[in-house]
Write a protein that holds these residues in place. Structure first.
Motif, PDB file in Angstrom:
ATOM      1  N   GLU A 182       0.554  11.253   5.967  1.00  0.00           N
ATOM      2  CA  GLU A 182      -0.514  10.561   5.488  1.00  0.00           C
ATOM      3  C   GLU A 182      -1.798  10.413   6.498  1.00  0.00           C
ATOM      4  OE1 GLU A 182      -2.149   7.281   1.935  1.00  0.00           O
ATOM      5  OE2 GLU A 182       0.009   7.414   2.618  1.00  0.00           O
ATOM      6  N   VAL A 183      -2.847  10.397   6.086  1.00  0.00           N
ATOM      7  CA  VAL A 183      -4.083  10.158   6.707  1.00  0.00           C
ATOM      8  C   VAL A 183      -4.987   9.398   5.885  1.00  0.00           C
ATOM      9  CG1 VAL A 183      -5.918  10.660   8.208  1.00  0.00           C
ATOM     10  CG2 VAL A 183      -3.820  11.880   8.483  1.00  0.00           C
ATOM     11  N   ALA A 184      -5.210   7.969   6.207  1.00  0.00           N
ATOM     12  CA  ALA A 184      -6.027   7.273   5.518  1.00  0.00           C
ATOM     13  C   ALA A 184      -6.798   6.178   6.154  1.00  0.00           C
ATOM     14  CB  ALA A 184      -5.210   6.598   4.411  1.00  0.00           C
ATOM     15  N   ASP A 185      -8.011   5.969   5.633  1.00  0.00           N
ATOM     16  CA  ASP A 185      -9.045   4.699   6.166  1.00  0.00           C
ATOM     17  C   ASP A 185      -8.302   3.535   6.068  1.00  0.00           C
ATOM     18  OD1 ASP A 185     -11.068   6.465   6.444  1.00  0.00           O
ATOM     19  OD2 ASP A 185     -12.030   5.979   4.527  1.00  0.00           O
ATOM     20  N   ALA A 186      -8.223   2.897   7.220  1.00  0.00           N
ATOM     21  CA  ALA A 186      -7.509   1.685   7.491  1.00  0.00           C
ATOM     22  C   ALA A 186      -7.586   0.577   6.541  1.00  0.00           C
ATOM     23  CB  ALA A 186      -7.839   0.877   8.794  1.00  0.00           C
ATOM     24  N   ALA A 187      -8.852   0.645   6.028  1.00  0.00           N
ATOM     25  CA  ALA A 187      -9.377  -0.425   4.822  1.00  0.00           C
ATOM     26  C   ALA A 187      -8.357  -0.270   3.717  1.00  0.00           C
ATOM     27  CB  ALA A 187     -10.844  -0.545   4.756  1.00  0.00           C
ATOM     28  N   ALA A 188      -8.457   0.993   3.464  1.00  0.00           N
ATOM     29  CA  ALA A 188      -7.836   1.384   2.053  1.00  0.00           C
ATOM     30  C   ALA A 188      -6.399   1.376   2.478  1.00  0.00           C
ATOM     31  CB  ALA A 188      -8.088   2.892   1.643  1.00  0.00           C
ATOM     32  N   PHE A 189      -5.900   1.695   3.128  1.00  0.00           N
ATOM     33  CA  PHE A 189      -4.409   1.593   3.568  1.00  0.00           C
ATOM     34  C   PHE A 189      -3.908   0.441   3.797  1.00  0.00           C
ATOM     35  CE2 PHE A 189      -0.742   1.793   6.397  1.00  0.00           C
ATOM     36  CZ  PHE A 189      -0.146   2.865   5.983  1.00  0.00           C
ATOM     37  N   PHE A 190      -4.562  -0.461   4.221  1.00  0.00           N
ATOM     38  CA  PHE A 190      -3.917  -1.929   4.505  1.00  0.00           C
ATOM     39  C   PHE A 190      -4.327  -3.095   3.365  1.00  0.00           C
ATOM     40  CE2 PHE A 190      -3.436  -0.557   8.710  1.00  0.00           C
ATOM     41  CZ  PHE A 190      -2.420  -0.960   9.160  1.00  0.00           C
ATOM     42  N   GLY A 191      -5.576  -2.698   3.001  1.00  0.00           N
ATOM     43  CA  GLY A 191      -6.112  -3.827   1.770  1.00  0.00           C
ATOM     44  C   GLY A 191      -6.685  -3.263   0.528  1.00  0.00           C
ATOM     45  N   GLY A 192      -6.800  -2.063   0.392  1.00  0.00           N
ATOM     46  CA  GLY A 192      -7.455  -1.571  -0.530  1.00  0.00           C
ATOM     47  C   GLY A 192      -6.661  -0.907  -1.586  1.00  0.00           C
ATOM     48  N   PRO A 193      -6.813   0.380  -1.868  1.00  0.00           N
ATOM     49  CA  PRO A 193      -5.681   1.004  -3.021  1.00  0.00           C
ATOM     50  C   PRO A 193      -4.363   1.018  -2.429  1.00  0.00           C
ATOM     51  CG  PRO A 193      -7.767   2.329  -2.837  1.00  0.00           C
ATOM     52  CD  PRO A 193      -7.785   1.151  -1.809  1.00  0.00           C
ATOM     53  N   GLY A 194      -4.102   0.810  -1.015  1.00  0.00           N
ATOM     54  CA  GLY A 194      -2.868   1.098  -0.409  1.00  0.00           C
ATOM     55  C   GLY A 194      -2.606   2.725  -0.255  1.00  0.00           C
ATOM     56  N   PRO A 195      -1.502   2.734   0.600  1.00  0.00           N
ATOM     57  CA  PRO A 195      -1.044   4.145   1.006  1.00  0.00           C
ATOM     58  C   PRO A 195      -0.666   4.983  -0.275  1.00  0.00           C
ATOM     59  CG  PRO A 195       0.144   2.701   2.268  1.00  0.00           C
ATOM     60  CD  PRO A 195      -0.556   1.755   1.252  1.00  0.00           C
ATOM     61  N   ARG A 196      -0.659   6.389  -0.192  1.00  0.00           N
ATOM     62  CA  ARG A 196      -0.178   7.112  -1.437  1.00  0.00           C
ATOM     63  C   ARG A 196       1.101   7.832  -1.148  1.00  0.00           C
ATOM     64  NH1 ARG A 196      -4.114  11.470  -3.203  1.00  0.00           N
ATOM     65  NH2 ARG A 196      -2.961  11.195  -5.189  1.00  0.00           N
ATOM     66  N   HIS A 197       1.503   7.883   0.174  1.00  0.00           N
ATOM     67  CA  HIS A 197       2.725   8.332   0.317  1.00  0.00           C
ATOM     68  C   HIS A 197       3.882   7.243   0.161  1.00  0.00           C
ATOM     69  CE1 HIS A 197       6.248  10.512   2.123  1.00  0.00           C
ATOM     70  NE2 HIS A 197       5.470  11.503   2.292  1.00  0.00           N
ATOM     71  N   PRO A 198       5.153   7.538  -0.530  1.00  0.00           N
ATOM     72  CA  PRO A 198       5.931   6.461  -0.802  1.00  0.00           C
ATOM     73  C   PRO A 198       6.609   5.959   0.459  1.00  0.00           C
ATOM     74  CG  PRO A 198       6.398   8.209  -2.240  1.00  0.00           C
ATOM     75  CD  PRO A 198       5.201   8.842  -1.431  1.00  0.00           C
ATOM     76  N   TYR A 199       6.635   6.783   1.594  1.00  0.00           N
ATOM     77  CA  TYR A 199       7.185   6.291   2.970  1.00  0.00           C
ATOM     78  C   TYR A 199       6.149   5.315   3.513  1.00  0.00           C
ATOM     79  CZ  TYR A 199       8.232   6.228   8.015  1.00  0.00           C
ATOM     80  OH  TYR A 199       8.800   5.714   9.093  1.00  0.00           O
ATOM     81  N   ALA A 200       5.023   5.646   3.180  1.00  0.00           N
ATOM     82  CA  ALA A 200       3.804   4.919   3.909  1.00  0.00           C
ATOM     83  C   ALA A 200       3.832   3.224   3.079  1.00  0.00           C
ATOM     84  CB  ALA A 200       2.432   5.447   3.938  1.00  0.00           C
ATOM     85  N   ARG A 201       3.973   3.455   1.913  1.00  0.00           N
ATOM     86  CA  ARG A 201       4.153   2.231   1.161  1.00  0.00           C
ATOM     87  C   ARG A 201       5.500   1.270   1.484  1.00  0.00           C
ATOM     88  NH1 ARG A 201       1.134   1.343  -4.523  1.00  0.00           N
ATOM     89  NH2 ARG A 201      -0.613   2.240  -3.771  1.00  0.00           N
ATOM     90  N   GLY A 202       6.393   2.141   1.790  1.00  0.00           N
ATOM     91  CA  GLY A 202       7.848   1.471   2.324  1.00  0.00           C
ATOM     92  C   GLY A 202       7.619   0.819   3.509  1.00  0.00           C
ATOM     93  N   LEU A 203       6.776   1.418   4.462  1.00  0.00           N
ATOM     94  CA  LEU A 203       6.447   0.645   5.850  1.00  0.00           C
ATOM     95  C   LEU A 203       5.658  -0.517   5.517  1.00  0.00           C
ATOM     96  CD1 LEU A 203       5.203   3.340   7.961  1.00  0.00           C
ATOM     97  CD2 LEU A 203       7.574   2.544   8.141  1.00  0.00           C
ATOM     98  N   LEU A 204       4.881  -0.779   4.663  1.00  0.00           N
ATOM     99  CA  LEU A 204       4.065  -1.827   4.552  1.00  0.00           C
ATOM    100  C   LEU A 204       4.780  -2.901   3.651  1.00  0.00           C
ATOM    101  CD1 LEU A 204       0.523  -1.022   3.290  1.00  0.00           C
ATOM    102  CD2 LEU A 204       1.439  -1.593   5.524  1.00  0.00           C
ATOM    103  N   ASP A 205       5.891  -2.548   2.844  1.00  0.00           N
ATOM    104  CA  ASP A 205       6.780  -3.299   1.894  1.00  0.00           C
ATOM    105  C   ASP A 205       7.661  -3.987   2.839  1.00  0.00           C
ATOM    106  OD1 ASP A 205       5.262  -3.192  -0.372  1.00  0.00           O
ATOM    107  OD2 ASP A 205       6.704  -1.611  -1.237  1.00  0.00           O
ATOM    108  N   ALA A 206       8.003  -3.375   3.869  1.00  0.00           N
ATOM    109  CA  ALA A 206       9.227  -3.844   4.816  1.00  0.00           C
ATOM    110  C   ALA A 206       8.708  -4.948   5.643  1.00  0.00           C
ATOM    111  CB  ALA A 206       9.632  -2.758   5.767  1.00  0.00           C
TER     112      ALA A 206
END
Length: 309
Positions: free
Chosen positions: A218-242
């Motif tokens: 996944e490649v995403a804008d940091a603002a969306a990745f951390f505080g907006g819609p969030g990551p789209r890839h399940p692995y990336a979401r898992g990193l944040l959820d941890a």
């Protein structure tokens, strides 16, 4: 090569990085992040092989010979904060001596101005002046990290590769180091920051690239990745959820060995969204490599309370 067989440590990695921009490359240990940085500077082992291109202006870093890399690229066009700083510091010379030599070679400062210029370079990386006359073996891991960062910043190279630049630092020093790297970017230079520290990535990055099992997923804008819609890839979401400040839920299972990757999607065995179609390797399309990505419908629940430092 490993054990007589070929291992694909990085596969089909593709991204752009422009002046005045920081791209944070994140992912679990062993996913290929540091291999990518070493490949860009020609620092891979002799039995390694690279394919493709990595353009820095009109120079293809992957095709450049060692003479070109040593004389015109490393330190001048591309600075490196290494993952293992102790291995990159000359063991028989003090930090001051190494800084003065680097300042002299990269900036042309000489004579009486050399000593204060070296001390100023140390200050940029929060390296204490009282430790400048110490040898690398006399430094803690955190001090060695700061010394390596100071050396990397001396030439104000157009591109800086920072491989885990906050390792061994307490939170205050992490923030100070990241802020100095951000000043480097804000002066119109580019930064590829390789890190497992998502808080540091949140503080500094313009964009985030997530790597898993040797591939950018996944490649995403940091603002969306951390505080907006969030990551789209399940692995990336898992990193944040941890993260402790979020759900504090670890990703189940372990990442596969790069030399023993499964067929199809390498994350499928750990993925809550795995379904039909995951037997094929997903390609990066619209910034995500996943057969069943999260839709951009609403902010990720764990991101609603997050705020950028």
């Amino acid at each position: 090569m490993r054990g007589g067989r070929e291992v694909a440590a990085v596969t089909e990695a593709s991204f752009r990085l422009g002046p005045g921009e920081c791209l944070a490359l994140v992912g679990e240990s062993g996913c290929g992040k540091s291999v990518l940085a070493s490949a860009l500077l020609g620092l891979l082992p002799g039995n390694a092989r690279t394919e493709g291109s990595a353009l820095l202006g009109d120079l293809d870093l992957l095709a450049a010979d060692e003479r070109t890399l040593a004389r015109t690229v490393r330190g001048r066009r591309v600075g490196l904060v290494p993952q293992s700083p102790a291995a990159h510091l000359t063991p028989v010379r003090t930090v001051r001596s190494q800084l003065e030599e680097t300042v002299r070679e990269l900036t042309g400062v000489r004579g009486r101005a050399l000593r204060p210029a070296a001390e100023a370079a140390a200050g940029r990386a929060a390296f204490p002046a009282g430790h400048l006359d110490r040898y690398p073996h006399q430094l803690s891991g955190g001090l060695a990290q700061r010394a390596a960062t100071a050396l990397a910043l001396v030439g104000d190279a157009p591109l800086l590769l920072a491989d885990e630049p906050t390792t061994g630092l307490d939170r205050d020093l992490v923030d100070r180091t990241v802020d100095e790297l951000r000043r480097h970017v804000d002066a119109g230079r580019a930064l590829l920051m390789i890190t497992h520290d998502l808080a540091a990535a949140h503080r500094i990055a313009d964009r985030v690239a997530v790597m898993y099992a040797g591939r950018i997923v996944e490649v995403a804008d940091a603002a969306a990745f951390f505080g907006g819609p969030g990551p789209r890839h399940p692995y990336a979401r898992g990193l944040l959820d941890a993260l402790p400040e979020r759900a504090f839920t670890p990703i189940p299972g372990m990442p596969p060995e790069l030399g023993d990757l499964p067929e199809g999607c390498a994350f499928a065995a750990r993925c809550p969204r795995a379904a039909a179609g995951c037997q094929a390797v997903p390609r990066l399309v619209d910034g995500v490599a996943c057969h069943h990505p999260h839709p951009h419908l609403q902010p990720h629940p764990s991101a609603r309370e997050a705020s950028r430092a």
